[in-house]
Write a protein that holds these residues in place. Sequence first.
Motif, mmCIF file in Angstrom:
data_model
loop_
_atom_site.group_PDB
_atom_site.id
_atom_site.type_symbol
_atom_site.label_atom_id
_atom_site.label_comp_id
_atom_site.label_asym_id
_atom_site.label_seq_id
_atom_site.Cartn_x
_atom_site.Cartn_y
_atom_site.Cartn_z
ATOM 1 N N UNK A 10 -11.867 -15.890 34.136
ATOM 2 C CA UNK A 10 -10.458 -15.443 34.731
ATOM 3 C C UNK A 10 -9.736 -14.225 33.700
ATOM 4 N N UNK A 11 -9.964 -14.580 32.366
ATOM 5 C CA UNK A 11 -9.302 -13.838 31.416
ATOM 6 C C UNK A 11 -10.146 -12.709 31.145
ATOM 7 N N UNK A 12 -11.289 -12.703 31.344
ATOM 8 C CA UNK A 12 -12.269 -11.435 31.548
ATOM 9 C C UNK A 12 -11.654 -10.516 32.386
ATOM 10 N N UNK A 13 -11.687 -11.115 33.604
ATOM 11 C CA UNK A 13 -11.254 -10.201 34.907
ATOM 12 C C UNK A 13 -10.059 -9.677 34.954
ATOM 13 N N UNK A 14 -8.914 -10.416 34.375
ATOM 14 C CA UNK A 14 -7.631 -10.006 34.357
ATOM 15 C C UNK A 14 -7.671 -8.990 33.214
ATOM 16 N N UNK A 15 -8.190 -9.355 31.948
ATOM 17 C CA UNK A 15 -8.433 -7.928 31.012
ATOM 18 C C UNK A 15 -8.800 -6.668 31.743
ATOM 19 N N UNK A 16 -10.092 -6.855 32.642
ATOM 20 C CA UNK A 16 -10.517 -5.623 33.251
ATOM 21 C C UNK A 16 -9.423 -5.101 34.178
ATOM 22 N N UNK A 17 -8.660 -5.892 34.617
ATOM 23 C CA UNK A 17 -7.723 -5.605 35.822
ATOM 24 C C UNK A 17 -6.646 -4.713 34.929
ATOM 25 N N UNK A 18 -6.250 -5.182 33.937
ATOM 26 C CA UNK A 18 -5.121 -4.339 33.062
ATOM 27 C C UNK A 18 -5.695 -3.028 32.521
ATOM 28 N N UNK A 19 -7.137 -3.125 32.364
ATOM 29 C CA UNK A 19 -7.857 -1.999 31.461
ATOM 30 C C UNK A 19 -8.085 -0.845 32.630
ATOM 31 N N UNK A 20 -8.057 -1.052 33.881
ATOM 32 C CA UNK A 20 -8.373 -0.087 34.829
ATOM 33 C C UNK A 20 -6.958 0.936 34.932
ATOM 34 N N UNK A 110 -15.066 -0.695 45.417
ATOM 35 C CA UNK A 110 -15.763 -1.867 45.780
ATOM 36 C C UNK A 110 -16.125 -2.793 44.551
ATOM 37 N N UNK A 111 -16.794 -2.024 43.811
ATOM 38 C CA UNK A 111 -17.494 -2.861 42.590
ATOM 39 C C UNK A 111 -16.172 -3.262 41.654
ATOM 40 N N UNK A 112 -15.417 -2.216 41.539
ATOM 41 C CA UNK A 112 -14.246 -2.776 40.581
ATOM 42 C C UNK A 112 -13.207 -3.727 41.348
ATOM 43 N N UNK A 113 -13.207 -3.750 42.518
ATOM 44 C CA UNK A 113 -12.339 -4.866 43.078
ATOM 45 C C UNK A 113 -13.058 -6.094 43.060
ATOM 46 N N UNK A 114 -14.501 -6.187 43.131
ATOM 47 C CA UNK A 114 -15.091 -7.420 42.878
ATOM 48 C C UNK A 114 -15.182 -7.940 41.498
ATOM 49 N N UNK A 115 -15.003 -6.920 40.458
ATOM 50 C CA UNK A 115 -15.042 -7.283 39.005
ATOM 51 C C UNK A 115 -13.496 -7.716 38.516
ATOM 52 N N UNK A 116 -12.770 -7.578 39.308
ATOM 53 C CA UNK A 116 -11.338 -7.531 38.868
ATOM 54 C C UNK A 116 -10.918 -8.767 39.907
ATOM 55 N N UNK A 117 -10.450 -8.570 40.963
ATOM 56 C CA UNK A 117 -9.946 -9.615 41.913
ATOM 57 C C UNK A 117 -10.835 -10.628 42.346
ATOM 58 N N UNK A 118 -12.198 -10.274 42.590
ATOM 59 C CA UNK A 118 -13.075 -11.336 43.148
ATOM 60 C C UNK A 118 -13.635 -12.307 41.847
ATOM 61 N N UNK A 119 -13.686 -11.558 40.603
ATOM 62 C CA UNK A 119 -13.964 -12.626 39.663
ATOM 63 C C UNK A 119 -12.765 -13.540 39.001
ATOM 64 N N UNK A 120 -11.716 -12.880 39.237
ATOM 65 C CA UNK A 120 -10.538 -13.492 38.819
ATOM 66 C C UNK A 120 -10.254 -14.759 39.738
ATOM 67 N N UNK A 121 -10.348 -14.526 41.076
ATOM 68 C CA UNK A 121 -10.200 -15.890 41.997
ATOM 69 C C UNK A 121 -11.316 -16.804 41.470
ATOM 70 N N UNK A 122 -12.524 -16.195 41.456
ATOM 71 C CA UNK A 122 -13.656 -17.281 41.119
ATOM 72 C C UNK A 122 -13.461 -17.911 39.889
#
Length: 509
Positions: A10-20, A110-122
């Motif tokens: 979750x922290x990694x996905x959130x960090x990538x989300x902010x990083x976008x 699509x890839x970035x959606x999965x790496x941010x929202x998808x991985x954060x949810x997971x």
Amino acid sequence: MIQKLGLIIFIAAFGLFVGTLGMNNFVLTNEILEKNIKAEQLVEAQQQFAPMLDKNYSSLFGFASDITAGTSALNKAYDAQQAWNKKYAEDTILSIVKASSQGYLVDNKGIMFFLTFGMAIFGALLFIIPEAKQSPGIKNNGIYFNPAMNRKWLGIGIGTFLILFYICLYFGPQYIANWTMLVDPVSKQINGGEASRWFMYGFLYTISVLVMGIRYIIKYRHSKYQIIRTLSIMFFQTCIAFILPEIMSNLNLPAADLKNMWPLDYSFFFNYRLDKLIAGGTFGIFLLVWGIALFVVGVPIMVYFFGKRWYCSWVCGCGGLAETLGDPFRQLSDKSLKAWKIERYLIHGVLVFAIIMTIGVLYTYFTGSYNLLGFIPTEWLKTSYGFLIGSIFSGVVGTGFYPLMGNRVWCRFGCPLAAYLGIIQRFKSKFRITTNGGQCISCGNCSTHCEMGIDVRAYAQKGQDIVRSSCVGCGVCSAVCPRGVLNLENAETGTRVMIAPDVLLGNQI
């Protein structure tokens, strides 16, 4: 181990989300201006933005700042010319920024959606689901020592992020254009177009309710009432508030959240809304009649039989987010007498403001005059309410202050619909929470977890029914009581115990 892994993901996905926000380059061209602004604005826009044309920006903030400065200068000129129909709205600025984007994020949404929202949810689910192995209910296991739940560094950090997000959402969506781009794939699947800021917000809102709703159900799974209530919240937010309006829009019908009503939906009687509903033919007229009937007829009837909980705790999106995403912060609500006095004046003051503003808006709509009673500018009433209440109070403060003041700040201090529902509940409703003082052990669980700032234990110790206009009937006080002292009931209004006996003796209660 699984929970730690979930937290890391979750922290990694959130960090990538902010990083976008740091991804993409931005290049403004004449073609982009031609596609995103009105023809009568084009010449002036080309002159204003001439220094920016074909210039490569590596920073979203720098590009958005220059676009904002340019449109602000144009808007000032339009104000001076009284050409208000030519002014640039935030959504237009956002569309220009999105259209000017180039780079990895644009080509790989699509890839970035999965790496941010998808991985954060997971990651969040990995962290939440193992809690099902623990015993259900409240355990009083150090919530006041948790740095996220007691106004400490993590809670302040979360609150600061939420406040900044809402400020950008309402007043500068161009600065979070990359976040809007992340949900373009979902928007195209649902409505065939790119995501607006409100689609992105609705998506985030819905995902938060669904994921944290699962956490809530696991936590309170010993209570059938809490399970069914949470499922209702999840359904209304996902299907009625998020998906259905998109389907309406896709069918070229007036889009509406069928559960939302005036005065919470304060813009319901604005001229552009009324014109759109009337232009929508039979379906538009149905939505207009439905919206009026809901608060004129539906509210008194439903509150009489079920209390305000039928809406605030089972249907409302604001309440749904507070109950799910905001549940970890419910113990932060102020239970003091001073807070209660502020609450009464503030929430009823907002209701009065909403009524006066709506009267002014309707007066202008039917008469064409922009001065109510000859001296009150109706446009000023409308814009002031939208800014102070619709944006700052309900958005920035209402959600951003979860980690600082508890999860029902908006519902408790500002929601005009909650005030309207509460007045009826206080004086003409069958709903009450009954208490059995003889069984109370004064543990304080009920008061601690009351999100509306009610000192429930004081009522329980006196054997006095809880009949408060602020009570949203969430039932958590009953769910956390170890002795079964508190029960949510619907009974005849004359059976309420409003005055406690002088002395309580065991089974006499």
